[in-house]
Write a protein that holds these residues in place. Structure first.
Motif, mmCIF file in Angstrom:
data_model
loop_
_atom_site.group_PDB
_atom_site.id
_atom_site.type_symbol
_atom_site.label_atom_id
_atom_site.label_comp_id
_atom_site.label_asym_id
_atom_site.label_seq_id
_atom_site.Cartn_x
_atom_site.Cartn_y
_atom_site.Cartn_z
ATOM 1 N N PHE A 181 0.829 -1.207 0.000
ATOM 2 C CA PHE A 181 0.000 0.000 0.000
ATOM 3 C C PHE A 181 0.866 1.262 0.000
ATOM 4 O O PHE A 181 0.528 2.255 -0.654
ATOM 5 N N LEU A 182 1.992 1.224 0.690
ATOM 6 C CA LEU A 182 2.906 2.371 0.696
ATOM 7 C C LEU A 182 3.502 2.591 -0.699
ATOM 8 O O LEU A 182 3.614 3.729 -1.163
ATOM 9 N N THR A 183 3.858 1.513 -1.379
ATOM 10 C CA THR A 183 4.383 1.600 -2.742
ATOM 11 C C THR A 183 3.315 2.140 -3.690
ATOM 12 O O THR A 183 3.594 2.991 -4.547
ATOM 13 N N PHE A 184 2.081 1.666 -3.531
ATOM 14 C CA PHE A 184 0.967 2.172 -4.342
ATOM 15 C C PHE A 184 0.784 3.672 -4.107
ATOM 16 O O PHE A 184 0.572 4.440 -5.042
ATOM 17 N N LEU A 185 0.880 4.091 -2.843
ATOM 18 C CA LEU A 185 0.770 5.503 -2.480
ATOM 19 C C LEU A 185 1.848 6.329 -3.187
ATOM 20 O O LEU A 185 1.566 7.401 -3.720
ATOM 21 N N ALA A 186 3.079 5.816 -3.221
ATOM 22 C CA ALA A 186 4.166 6.534 -3.904
ATOM 23 C C ALA A 186 3.856 6.696 -5.387
ATOM 24 O O ALA A 186 4.092 7.765 -5.969
#
Length: 170
Positions: free
Chosen positions: A66-71
């Motif tokens: 989810f953090l990678t998707f956010l980036a």
């Protein structure tokens, strides 16, 4: 009992999915950029909350996904106001990070199989689109069949995540 952050994340995903798809089909540049900006902010908020949720649950790979998707979504937001053609460099980076994030979130059995399959399909389509652009194919974020074919799979994945967030706890 459902947490407020789960509800906010579900609303963010719903807004993101709806306005993201709507922006793909409007003719007005200003309206598309407005819809995609609202969509992007809603998705960033949702992904931040989902990162925290799954980190607290000890599901590090899903949280990192989810953090990678956010980036990736942040890169898309950064290029949005530049217009379709000028946004392509940040778009390529954004969809590449989307693809990586979707694979990370779906690599484990945290979500139902159908959600994981729609996420993998979206990730594959976004990866192929990014590679095509990098190798010189003149694709825009609104081009069909690619990358536009990835968006419905992404929205179906969002619907699954929303369902997971809002389902009654047993």
């Amino acid at each position: 009992m459902r947490s407020t952050s789960d509800t906010v994340a579900a609303i963010g995903l719903a807004i993101g999915g709806a306005l993201g798809m709507a922006g793909t089909f409007v003719a007005s540049d200003a309206l598309r950029e407005t819809l995609w900006t609202i969509d992007g902010v809603a998705i960033v908020v949702a992904a931040a909350l989902l990162t925290m949720k799954y980190q607290r649950l000890g599901d590090d790979l899903v949280a990192a996904g989810f953090l990678t998707f956010l980036a990736g979504e942040c890169l898309l937001l950064a290029g949005n106001a530049a217009g379709l053609e000028a946004s392509v460099p940040s778009y390529v980076g954004g969809i590449a990070l989307w693809a990586a994030g979707l694979v990370m979130v779906s690599a484990q059995n945290t979500f139902a199989l159908w959600m994981r399959l729609t996420a993998f399909a979206a990730a594959l389509l976004f990866t192929v689109s990014a590679a095509m652009i990098l190798w010189g194919t003149p694709l825009l974020p609104t081009s069909a069949p690619l990358p536009a074919a990835g968006y419905p799979f992404l929205v179906l994945t969002f619907i699954g995540w929303i369902w997971t967030l809002l389902k009654t706890e047993r």
